[in-house]
Design an enzyme around this catalytic site. Structure first.
Site, PDB file in Angstrom:
ATOM      1  N   CYS A 127      81.210  37.547   2.242  1.00 31.32           N
ATOM      2  CA  CYS A 127      80.573  38.026   3.484  1.00 31.32           C
ATOM      3  C   CYS A 127      79.711  39.477   3.141  1.00 31.32           C
ATOM      4  O   CYS A 127      80.193  40.164   2.629  1.00 31.32           O
ATOM      5  CB  CYS A 127      81.275  38.116   4.615  1.00 31.32           C
ATOM      6  SG  CYS A 127      80.279  38.844   6.160  1.00 31.32           S
ATOM      7  N   CYS A 134      72.524  48.153  12.457  1.00 33.18           N
ATOM      8  CA  CYS A 134      71.721  47.007  13.009  1.00 33.18           C
ATOM      9  C   CYS A 134      70.948  47.502  14.231  1.00 33.18           C
ATOM     10  O   CYS A 134      71.608  48.171  15.072  1.00 33.18           O
ATOM     11  CB  CYS A 134      72.574  46.099  13.253  1.00 33.18           C
ATOM     12  SG  CYS A 134      71.678  44.497  13.981  1.00 33.18           S
ATOM     13  N   CYS A 141      79.549  43.898  19.067  1.00 35.00           N
ATOM     14  CA  CYS A 141      79.541  44.097  17.834  1.00 35.00           C
ATOM     15  C   CYS A 141      79.731  45.478  17.298  1.00 35.00           C
ATOM     16  O   CYS A 141      78.891  46.344  17.786  1.00 35.00           O
ATOM     17  CB  CYS A 141      78.233  43.237  17.157  1.00 35.00           C
ATOM     18  SG  CYS A 141      77.916  43.724  15.382  1.00 35.00           S
ATOM     19  N   SER A 239      73.331  32.917  16.147  1.00 35.21           N
ATOM     20  CA  SER A 239      74.369  33.375  17.139  1.00 35.21           C
ATOM     21  C   SER A 239      73.959  33.056  18.571  1.00 35.21           C
ATOM     22  O   SER A 239      73.058  34.050  19.140  1.00 35.21           O
ATOM     23  CB  SER A 239      74.536  34.961  16.998  1.00 35.21           C
ATOM     24  OG  SER A 239      74.876  35.054  15.507  1.00 35.21           O
ATOM     25  N   CYS A 358      82.603  42.065  11.677  1.00 39.97           N
ATOM     26  CA  CYS A 358      81.132  42.800  11.226  1.00 39.97           C
ATOM     27  C   CYS A 358      81.085  44.130  11.633  1.00 39.97           C
ATOM     28  O   CYS A 358      81.258  44.411  12.852  1.00 39.97           O
ATOM     29  CB  CYS A 358      79.940  41.919  12.071  1.00 39.97           C
ATOM     30  SG  CYS A 358      78.559  42.271  12.152  1.00 39.97           S
TER      31      CYS A 358
HETATM   32  N1  SAH Z   1      73.174  39.821  12.661  1.00 37.62           N
HETATM   33  C1  SAH Z   1      73.407  38.484  12.384  1.00 37.62           C
HETATM   34  C2  SAH Z   1      74.503  38.335  11.148  1.00 37.62           C
HETATM   35  C3  SAH Z   1      75.590  39.213  11.330  1.00 37.62           C
HETATM   36  S1  SAH Z   1      76.825  39.261  12.543  1.00 37.62           S
HETATM   37  C4  SAH Z   1      73.808  37.520  13.439  1.00 37.62           C
HETATM   38  O1  SAH Z   1      74.135  38.357  14.549  1.00 37.62           O
HETATM   39  O2  SAH Z   1      74.262  36.626  13.651  1.00 37.62           O
HETATM   40  C5  SAH Z   1      77.720  37.840  12.179  1.00 37.62           C
HETATM   41  C6  SAH Z   1      78.141  36.985  13.330  1.00 37.62           C
HETATM   42  O3  SAH Z   1      79.512  37.742  13.714  1.00 37.62           O
HETATM   43  C7  SAH Z   1      77.277  36.854  14.515  1.00 37.62           C
HETATM   44  O4  SAH Z   1      77.436  35.463  15.079  1.00 37.62           O
HETATM   45  C8  SAH Z   1      77.827  37.841  15.590  1.00 37.62           C
HETATM   46  O5  SAH Z   1      77.518  37.534  16.697  1.00 37.62           O
HETATM   47  C9  SAH Z   1      79.085  37.619  15.233  1.00 37.62           C
HETATM   48  N2  SAH Z   1      80.319  39.073  15.702  1.00 37.62           N
HETATM   49  C10 SAH Z   1      79.737  40.215  15.896  1.00 37.62           C
HETATM   50  N3  SAH Z   1      80.869  41.063  16.376  1.00 37.62           N
HETATM   51  C11 SAH Z   1      81.678  40.134  16.656  1.00 37.62           C
HETATM   52  C12 SAH Z   1      83.069  40.335  17.183  1.00 37.62           C
HETATM   53  N4  SAH Z   1      83.420  41.433  17.551  1.00 37.62           N
HETATM   54  N5  SAH Z   1      83.713  39.236  17.479  1.00 37.62           N
HETATM   55  C13 SAH Z   1      83.270  38.032  17.233  1.00 37.62           C
HETATM   56  N6  SAH Z   1      82.090  37.695  16.491  1.00 37.62           N
HETATM   57  C14 SAH Z   1      81.224  38.686  16.209  1.00 37.62           C
HETATM   58 FE1  SF4 Z   2      73.124  43.021  14.644  1.00 38.47          FE
HETATM   59 FE2  SF4 Z   2      74.429  40.694  14.319  1.00 38.47          FE
HETATM   60 FE3  SF4 Z   2      75.641  42.871  15.237  1.00 38.47          FE
HETATM   61 FE4  SF4 Z   2      74.049  41.748  16.633  1.00 38.47          FE
HETATM   62  S1  SF4 Z   2      76.096  40.765  16.167  1.00 38.47           S
HETATM   63  S2  SF4 Z   2      74.323  43.855  16.362  1.00 38.47           S
HETATM   64  S3  SF4 Z   2      72.398  41.235  15.314  1.00 38.47           S
HETATM   65  S4  SF4 Z   2      74.789  42.526  13.243  1.00 38.47           S
END
Ligand code: SAH
Ligand code: SF4
Length: 367
Positions: A127, A134, A141, A239, A358
């Site tokens: 990954c 971001c 997130c 997402s 993430c």
């Molecule tokens: N920016 C892109 C890819 C990076 S995040 C996106 O948002 O899709 C990758 C995945 O992790 C996304 O589906 C995001 O919603 C999820 N994610 C982020 N924080 C999270 C958390 N605390 N618990 C579960 N999934 C999370």
């Molecule tokens: Fe960025 Fe993906 Fe995190 Fe949303 S979930 S803040 S788009 S990294």
């Protein structure tokens, strides 16, 4: 000025060597050294003349970051690395090893509920990040909570893969899947992300199959359409996390700009253009988006779309009060979707003890 060698595609490398009065076949030798033999220092290129190795040493670099921290999960199957870029920005990349539990009692013991591990023989999923921070600000997130720092260059994206590829090569293994689900929104950094994928995909180089990449996006509609038009073989994940705009906008601010209906329209367009199945990601949050009613609403939104839902219990972060859905409720959510004809997998949480969600490790270091 030195340049990161992974910024160059084969054409740019050939041009550079032309400037140095070297024949074109030297570019191919260096390309193979980089992406087939995974060399990371000029001395290793023993098939090129010493004078050219010296040129490389003087003008190019092979490592765009230093390792700030690395952590292994307690089950030993996940390795997370936090890299520091020269401008002090931090990015992270995570390697997840999967095996077949039937063959590997150690995995079964570590993750007894991981139904989705079955059949996933020896997968090595990496990954990687596409941005430092971001700009999208999703509330749950860790990366969103830290804000946007900058885009990564294509070479910085490629270098994360090469770092882990070398580590695995040392134990006779290789990366089998790459997911762009680390820090950042890949479609906000579209050109560099695609350039990195193309470089890694090159048949004379690393030769990493397009179908083994998965891009995850928060749902940037114009880029989903562009991606569909390019008819790439790369997998696409969206997402979604909510089935109505009111709920989604409270978690994903980008939903003010791109409404669910527009995102799903773009997804239908993608499937029509590529004939590829699309994945929807769903972080299951207790009492927020995990009820059977929400599952029903989601199923009606996705009706007739060639898709799959990946539900994952929320990873806790310091900046968000929500908690993960428990296993029983997660299974109910899955069952409602499946009864309505929408396939759903509940992903187990990997590496939670090393903050492998993430942006979580970088977040904890910064604070
Ligand atoms: N920016 C892109 C890819 C990076 S995040 C996106 O948002 O899709 C990758 C995945 O992790 C996304 O589906 C995001 O919603 C999820 N994610 C982020 N924080 C999270 C958390 N605390 N618990 C579960 N999934 C999370
Ligand atoms: Fe960025 Fe993906 Fe995190 Fe949303 S979930 S803040 S788009 S990294």
């Amino acid at each position: 000025m030195t340049q990161l060698i992974y910024e160059l595609d084969i054409k740019a490398l050939t041009n550079l060597l032309k400037e140095w009065n070297e024949p074109a076949y030297r570019a191919k030798q260096i390309w193979q050294g980089l992406y087939q033999h995974l060399y990371d220092s000029p001395e290793q290129f023993t098939n090129i003349p010493k004078s050219l190795r010296e040129q490389l040493a003087e003008h190019v670099t092979f490592l765009p970051f230093t390792v700030k921290i690395y952590q292994d999960s307690s089950d030993g199957f996940t390795r997370k690395t936090l890299f520091e870029l020269p401008d002090k920005n931090l990015i992270e990349a995570v390697l997840m090893r999967y095996g077949d539990p039937a063959d590997n009692p150690q995995i079964t013991a570590a993750a007894p509920h991981s139904e989705n591990l079955r059949g996933a023989k020896n997968r090595r999923t990496l990954c990687i990040s596409t941005q430092a921070g971001c700009a999208m600000g999703c509330v749950f997130c860790a990366t969103g909570q830290m804000g946007f720092k900058r885009h990564l260059s294509s070479g910085e994206i490629v270098a994360q893969v090469m770092y882990y590829a070398r580590m695995l090569k040392d134990v006779n293994e290789s990366v089998t899947n790459i997911v762009l689900m680390g820090m950042g929104e890949p479609f906000h950094n579209y050109d560099n992300t695609m350039a990195a994928i193309d470089r890694l995909n090159d048949a004379d180089g690393y030769n990493f199959g397009a179908r083994r990449f998965t891009i995850s996006t928060v749902g940037l509609v114009p880029q989903i359409r562009r991606f569909a038009d390019e008819r790439r073989q790369v997998n696409l994940a969206i997402s979604l996390h909510a089935a109505d705009d009111e709920s989604r906008v409270s978690m994903l601010p980008i939903n003010k700009k791109y409404k669910i209906a527009d995102v799903i329209d773009a997804c239908r367009y993608y499937v029509a253009q590529t004939h590829r199945r699309i994945t929807f990601e769903w972080a299951l949050i207790n009492g927020v988006n995990d009820s059977p009613e929400v599952a029903k609403k989601l199923a009606s939104r996705l009706k007739g779309l060639m898709c799959h839902v990946n539900a994952i219990p929320l990873n806790p972060t310091t900046g968000y009060a929500g908690i993960a859905t428990d296993r029983q409720r997660a299974i109910l959510f899955k069952e409602v979707l499946e009864q309505a004809g929408i396939p759903c997998t509940i992903r187990m949480r990997r590496g939670i003890d090393i903050q492998a969600g993430c942006g979580q490790l970088a977040g904890s270091v910064v604070s």
